[in-house]
Design an enzyme around this catalytic site. Structure first.
Site, PDB file in Angstrom:
ATOM      1  N   TYR A   1      -2.013  -0.811  10.649  1.00 38.41           N
ATOM      2  CA  TYR A   1      -1.878  -1.060   9.093  1.00 38.41           C
ATOM      3  C   TYR A   1      -0.566  -0.659   8.416  1.00 38.41           C
ATOM      4  CZ  TYR A   1      -3.864  -1.149   4.134  1.00 38.41           C
ATOM      5  OH  TYR A   1      -3.839  -1.416   2.943  1.00 38.41           O
TER       6      TYR A   1
ATOM      7  N   SER B   1       1.011  -1.118  -0.095  1.00 41.10           N
ATOM      8  CA  SER B   1      -0.103   0.154  -0.006  1.00 41.10           C
ATOM      9  C   SER B   1       0.878   1.192   0.070  1.00 41.10           C
ATOM     10  CB  SER B   1      -0.880   0.081   1.179  1.00 41.10           C
ATOM     11  OG  SER B   1      -1.475   1.338   1.473  1.00 41.10           O
TER      12      SER B   1
END
Length: 277
Positions: free
Chosen positions: A172, A159
């Site tokens: 995350y 990401s």
């Protein structure tokens, strides 16, 4: 759609060893791929992209119905698995599930949004287990057979948060930063054995996970959900739209191909210019 059986695995192994002719339309013919979190979102787009290019794809997911439907659609197989149950991911279980796999796509992920002081330790643990420990276990299990074949593709769906940080996403961001590092170490160790390892690092992708984030971000920031994209998610992007799952699938499929044989240890951003700032 077929379930994983010894006969299927042996047949696929024979098919790979026969080195079938690959064409521009079917550059992955004879390859066997496994995609975690493959039943929906980015994972489903990756499954379709790999299958369209000739690979036999194992859809690995906790969602039996979703995995089965997609495997039937693309003529693949299923592996129903809870990757957060690492105690069940024994060497024997992984050896069976990964037999014949020469393309591994670590994609499964979840998200929780909270300030650090309010972040539940159990949520932090679960995210790192699913998005960092499980990929390590899968990579560890699949590398010996890739080394023996002198071919392998490890592709980690990271990401923009693997190279940037945002508030309220401590677990995350930590997991994706760790995945980027794991991918680079895998690239260094695998290079002499014909194995490449890379990350794909998209911005916000049009998936159910992002739809839920819009709701969560609205609550955390105290704004209407209709304002989240413009005022929170896309403020740093030069291109003001969500990434489409098929775009991620296309890049993953290229990294899996012979054309990307010299690409390793890299992280390909697909974030609309977010990380250019």
């Amino acid at each position: 759609m077929t379930d994983l059986t010894d006969a299927d695995i042996d047949a696929d192994a024979d098919r790979v060893s026969a080195a079938p002719d690959r064409t521009s339309a079917q550059p992955l013919a004879g390859r066997r791929a496994l995609v975690t979190g493959g039943a929906s979102g980015i994972g489903a787009a990756v499954v379709r992209a790999l299958a369209a290019r000739g690979a036999h794809v194992v859809v690995a997911d906790i969602d039996t119905a979703g995995a089965t439907a997609l495997a039937e659609e693309v003529g693949g197989s299923i592996w129903i698995v809870n990757l957060m149950d690492t105690a069940a991911l024994t060497d024997a279980a992984l050896a069976s599930a990964l037999a014949g796999v020469d393309i591994l796509v670590n994609n499964a992920g979840i998200q929780r949004i909270n300030p650090i002081q309010d972040f539940k330790p159990a949520d932090f643990h679960n995210i790192l287990t699913l998005m960092l420990e499980a990929p390590f276990l899968l990579i560890r299990a699949v590398l010996p057979q890739m080394y023996a074949a002198n071919f392998g593709r490890i592709i980690n769906v990271s990401s923009v948060h693997g190279i940037r940080a945002s508030p309220y996403k401590s677990a995350y961001v930590a997991a994706k930063h760790g995945l980027e590092g794991l991918s680079k170490v895998t690239a260094l160790e695998g290079g002499a054995h014909g194995v490449t390892s890379n990350c794909v690092a998209p911005g916000y992708v049009r998936t159910p996970l992002v739809e839920k984030q819009i709701t969560d971000q609205a609550l955390v920031h105290g704004i209407p959900a209709s304002e989240v994209l413009s005022t929170i998610m896309l403020t740093e992007s030069a291109i003001k739209r969500l990434v489409e799952p098929a775009e991620v699938g296309s890049l993953v499929a290229w990294l899996a191909s012979d054309d990307a044989a010299m690409v390793t240890g890299a992280s390909y951003t697909m974030d609309g210019g977010w990380s250019a700032r």
